[in-house]
Design a protein around this motif. Structure first.
Motif, PDB file in Angstrom:
ATOM      1  N   ARG A 137       1.053  -1.555  -0.569  1.00  0.00           N
ATOM      2  CA  ARG A 137       0.409  -0.095   0.263  1.00  0.00           C
ATOM      3  C   ARG A 137       0.474   1.296   0.171  1.00  0.00           C
ATOM      4  O   ARG A 137       2.066   0.769  -0.162  1.00  0.00           O
ATOM      5  N   GLN A 138       0.214   2.354  -0.180  1.00  0.00           N
ATOM      6  CA  GLN A 138       0.938   4.147  -0.333  1.00  0.00           C
ATOM      7  C   GLN A 138       1.696   3.868   0.746  1.00  0.00           C
ATOM      8  O   GLN A 138       3.222   4.575   0.924  1.00  0.00           O
ATOM      9  N   TYR A 170       4.539  -0.424 -11.350  1.00  0.00           N
ATOM     10  CA  TYR A 170       3.111  -0.536 -10.601  1.00  0.00           C
ATOM     11  C   TYR A 170       1.952  -1.256 -11.052  1.00  0.00           C
ATOM     12  O   TYR A 170       1.477  -0.900 -12.322  1.00  0.00           O
ATOM     13  N   PHE A 171       1.733  -2.954 -10.923  1.00  0.00           N
ATOM     14  CA  PHE A 171       1.201  -3.186 -11.859  1.00  0.00           C
ATOM     15  C   PHE A 171      -0.358  -3.557 -11.423  1.00  0.00           C
ATOM     16  O   PHE A 171      -1.317  -3.756 -12.427  1.00  0.00           O
ATOM     17  N   GLY A 172      -0.578  -2.622 -10.611  1.00  0.00           N
ATOM     18  CA  GLY A 172      -2.214  -2.518 -10.216  1.00  0.00           C
ATOM     19  C   GLY A 172      -1.811  -1.176  -9.160  1.00  0.00           C
ATOM     20  O   GLY A 172      -0.793  -0.158  -8.891  1.00  0.00           O
ATOM     21  N   GLU A 173      -3.214  -0.317  -8.487  1.00  0.00           N
ATOM     22  CA  GLU A 173      -3.372   0.582  -8.317  1.00  0.00           C
ATOM     23  C   GLU A 173      -2.065   0.731  -6.967  1.00  0.00           C
ATOM     24  O   GLU A 173      -2.635  -0.346  -5.667  1.00  0.00           O
ATOM     25  N   VAL A 174      -1.371   1.421  -6.164  1.00  0.00           N
ATOM     26  CA  VAL A 174      -1.139   1.156  -4.420  1.00  0.00           C
ATOM     27  C   VAL A 174      -1.089   3.022  -4.614  1.00  0.00           C
ATOM     28  O   VAL A 174      -1.529   3.578  -4.885  1.00  0.00           O
ATOM     29  N   SER A 175      -1.870   2.396  -3.673  1.00  0.00           N
ATOM     30  CA  SER A 175      -2.395   3.617  -2.512  1.00  0.00           C
ATOM     31  C   SER A 175      -3.505   3.087  -1.418  1.00  0.00           C
ATOM     32  O   SER A 175      -3.192   1.719  -0.675  1.00  0.00           O
ATOM     33  N   THR A 211       8.337  11.546 -18.379  1.00  0.00           N
ATOM     34  CA  THR A 211       8.750  13.321 -17.789  1.00  0.00           C
ATOM     35  C   THR A 211       9.354  13.043 -16.604  1.00  0.00           C
ATOM     36  O   THR A 211       8.879  12.204 -15.851  1.00  0.00           O
ATOM     37  N   ARG A 212      10.111  13.971 -16.112  1.00  0.00           N
ATOM     38  CA  ARG A 212      10.685  14.444 -14.521  1.00  0.00           C
ATOM     39  C   ARG A 212      10.336  14.928 -13.893  1.00  0.00           C
ATOM     40  O   ARG A 212       9.347  16.074 -14.526  1.00  0.00           O
ATOM     41  N   VAL A 213      10.445  14.224 -12.874  1.00  0.00           N
ATOM     42  CA  VAL A 213       9.598  14.526 -11.313  1.00  0.00           C
ATOM     43  C   VAL A 213      10.545  15.288 -10.909  1.00  0.00           C
ATOM     44  O   VAL A 213      12.567  14.280 -10.590  1.00  0.00           O
ATOM     45  N   ARG A 214      10.751  16.767  -9.948  1.00  0.00           N
ATOM     46  CA  ARG A 214      11.197  16.672  -8.583  1.00  0.00           C
ATOM     47  C   ARG A 214      11.214  15.787  -7.566  1.00  0.00           C
ATOM     48  O   ARG A 214       9.724  15.062  -7.098  1.00  0.00           O
ATOM     49  N   LYS A 215      12.230  15.652  -6.819  1.00  0.00           N
ATOM     50  CA  LYS A 215      12.131  15.501  -4.969  1.00  0.00           C
ATOM     51  C   LYS A 215      11.511  15.534  -4.215  1.00  0.00           C
ATOM     52  O   LYS A 215      10.839  15.009  -3.480  1.00  0.00           O
ATOM     53  N   ALA A 216      10.977  16.700  -4.765  1.00  0.00           N
ATOM     54  CA  ALA A 216       9.572  17.636  -3.328  1.00  0.00           C
ATOM     55  C   ALA A 216       8.253  16.791  -3.946  1.00  0.00           C
ATOM     56  O   ALA A 216       7.855  17.047  -3.091  1.00  0.00           O
ATOM     57  N   ASP A 217       8.351  16.521  -5.005  1.00  0.00           N
ATOM     58  CA  ASP A 217       7.433  15.701  -5.595  1.00  0.00           C
ATOM     59  C   ASP A 217       7.119  14.916  -5.116  1.00  0.00           C
ATOM     60  O   ASP A 217       5.822  14.115  -5.708  1.00  0.00           O
ATOM     61  N   ILE A 218       7.780  13.521  -4.763  1.00  0.00           N
ATOM     62  CA  ILE A 218       8.008  12.728  -4.556  1.00  0.00           C
ATOM     63  C   ILE A 218       6.603  12.351  -2.887  1.00  0.00           C
ATOM     64  O   ILE A 218       6.475  12.219  -2.474  1.00  0.00           O
ATOM     65  N   GLY A 219       5.964  11.537  -3.336  1.00  0.00           N
ATOM     66  CA  GLY A 219       4.295  11.214  -2.818  1.00  0.00           C
ATOM     67  C   GLY A 219       4.044  12.434  -2.858  1.00  0.00           C
ATOM     68  O   GLY A 219       2.632  11.844  -1.772  1.00  0.00           O
ATOM     69  N   GLN A 220       3.522  13.179  -3.589  1.00  0.00           N
ATOM     70  CA  GLN A 220       2.813  14.485  -3.398  1.00  0.00           C
ATOM     71  C   GLN A 220       1.931  14.102  -4.474  1.00  0.00           C
ATOM     72  O   GLN A 220       1.976  13.800  -6.013  1.00  0.00           O
ATOM     73  N   LYS A 240      -0.429   4.478 -27.824  1.00  0.00           N
ATOM     74  CA  LYS A 240      -1.200   3.351 -26.988  1.00  0.00           C
ATOM     75  C   LYS A 240       0.144   3.184 -26.106  1.00  0.00           C
ATOM     76  O   LYS A 240       0.958   2.906 -26.234  1.00  0.00           O
ATOM     77  N   ILE A 241      -1.095   3.651 -24.943  1.00  0.00           N
ATOM     78  CA  ILE A 241       0.181   2.578 -23.539  1.00  0.00           C
ATOM     79  C   ILE A 241      -0.119   1.078 -23.709  1.00  0.00           C
ATOM     80  O   ILE A 241      -1.144  -0.124 -23.423  1.00  0.00           O
ATOM     81  N   ALA A 242       1.672   0.449 -23.696  1.00  0.00           N
ATOM     82  CA  ALA A 242       1.571  -0.785 -24.130  1.00  0.00           C
ATOM     83  C   ALA A 242       1.748  -1.553 -22.877  1.00  0.00           C
ATOM     84  O   ALA A 242       2.433  -2.480 -22.880  1.00  0.00           O
ATOM     85  N   GLY A 243       1.981  -0.887 -21.770  1.00  0.00           N
ATOM     86  CA  GLY A 243       3.148  -1.919 -20.286  1.00  0.00           C
ATOM     87  C   GLY A 243       2.317  -1.261 -19.064  1.00  0.00           C
ATOM     88  O   GLY A 243       1.670  -0.048 -18.975  1.00  0.00           O
ATOM     89  N   ALA A 244       2.921  -1.728 -18.194  1.00  0.00           N
ATOM     90  CA  ALA A 244       2.534  -1.237 -16.730  1.00  0.00           C
ATOM     91  C   ALA A 244       2.865  -0.073 -16.474  1.00  0.00           C
ATOM     92  O   ALA A 244       4.508   0.679 -17.638  1.00  0.00           O
ATOM     93  N   CYS A 245       2.940   1.184 -15.861  1.00  0.00           N
ATOM     94  CA  CYS A 245       3.075   2.723 -15.617  1.00  0.00           C
ATOM     95  C   CYS A 245       4.583   1.774 -14.636  1.00  0.00           C
ATOM     96  O   CYS A 245       4.453   1.084 -14.430  1.00  0.00           O
ATOM     97  N   ARG A 246       4.944   3.025 -13.993  1.00  0.00           N
ATOM     98  CA  ARG A 246       6.975   3.139 -14.176  1.00  0.00           C
ATOM     99  C   ARG A 246       7.054   4.019 -12.873  1.00  0.00           C
ATOM    100  O   ARG A 246       6.700   5.014 -14.401  1.00  0.00           O
TER     101      ARG A 246
END
Length: 272
Positions: A137-138, A170-175, A211-220, A240-246
């Motif tokens: 879980r998240q 992430y093969f499924g929702e993690v929350s 796209t790239r994200v900042r360290k401060a944005d992790i978990g936000q 088309k999206i062809a695989g799990a997000c990562r």
């Protein structure tokens, strides 16, 4: 002469707690009566317990969960425990405020809200990766992911060494409501294929949009915005999206990175 005890009704009035709440706090061990009649079960409280009772009232006005209330009551330094709780609450409120702003833009149809993200693509060759997968879980991610990376990075030394950046699939929702599963991966420079006796697999060659994200944005909430920006871009390009997000690391030393440094790529595998 011993201290006279208050009936549960009198104690409820003086503490500004209902009798129902007092019975609950008794069951939870938060505010145990000074005396309970063995025959009738009738509760009596000491006047000295009023301070704790009134403290509970005020802590609950902060929307503090009962488990955290118990930690405050049990602590030698109650102020320190309260300060730590409130610091966590303020971080949560800040994240919720950002999420509300993100949702407001989304619901109003202002797609330009995603223009702040630069979307790129790249081709990734076939890789052999050591993996660790679990349902998570998240709230568990900040502990599990670094620990899994340490274990896999150590194991990589026995299989040719690490050959690329770590990533999480992430093969499924993690929350708080969904538990994935998720998979931590470390590419290795194996010259003999998938190593025997190790949790490993072949990661096929593929094309990514990211796209790239900042360290401060992790978990936000910005992370969710970044994912949606990439998804929106993919659809706009007719792909088309062809695989799990990562999420793919893009720095060598995450701990040394500052809050404004870009540390992760938010990634979708794509196809025409």
């Amino acid at each position: 002469m011993g201290e006279s005890l208050l009936t549960i009704g009198a104690f409820a009035r003086r503490s500004r707690l209902s009798q129902k709440a007092l019975r609950l706090y008794d069951r939870l061990g938060l505010l145990v009566p000074a005396e309970v009649d063995q025959d009738s079960g009738y509760r009596r409280y000491a006047a000295g317990q009023l301070d704790d009772a009134r403290l509970i009232v005020m802590l609950r006005r902060l929307d503090m969960p009962l488990a955290d209330v118990g930690q405050v009551l049990a602590a030698e330094d109650r102020a320190a425990v309260l300060d730590a709780y409130w610091a966590r609450a303020e971080r949560r409120f800040a994240g919720q405020r950002q999420l509300a702003g993100h949702l407001s833009l989304r619901l109003s149809g202002k797609e330009e809200a995603y223009s702040m993200y630069e979307i790129k693509t790249r081709d990734v060759p076939e890789q052999i990766v050591l993996t660790e997968q679990r349902h998570v879980r998240q709230s568990e991610l900040p502990t599990w992911i670094p620990a899994a990376w340490r274990r896999l990075n150590q194991a990589a030394k026995e299989h040719g060494g690490q050959s690329g950046y770590d990533f999480v699939v992430y093969f499924g929702e993690v929350s708080d409501d969904g538990d994935g599963p998720a998979e931590v991966c470390v590419p290795i420079a194996s010259s003999t294929g998938v190593p025997e006796g190790a949790a490993a697999r072949v990661e096929p060659a593929h094309r990514e949009a990211y796209t790239r994200v900042r360290k401060a944005d992790i978990g936000q909430p910005q992370m969710q915005s970044a994912y949606e920006a990439v998804e929106q871009w993919i659809g706009g390009q007719g792909l088309k999206i062809a695989g799990a997000c990562r999420e793919v690391a893009c720095v060598d030393d995450y701990d040394a990175a500052g809050p404004d440094d870009e540390v992760y790529d938010v990634v979708f595998v794509i196809s025409a």
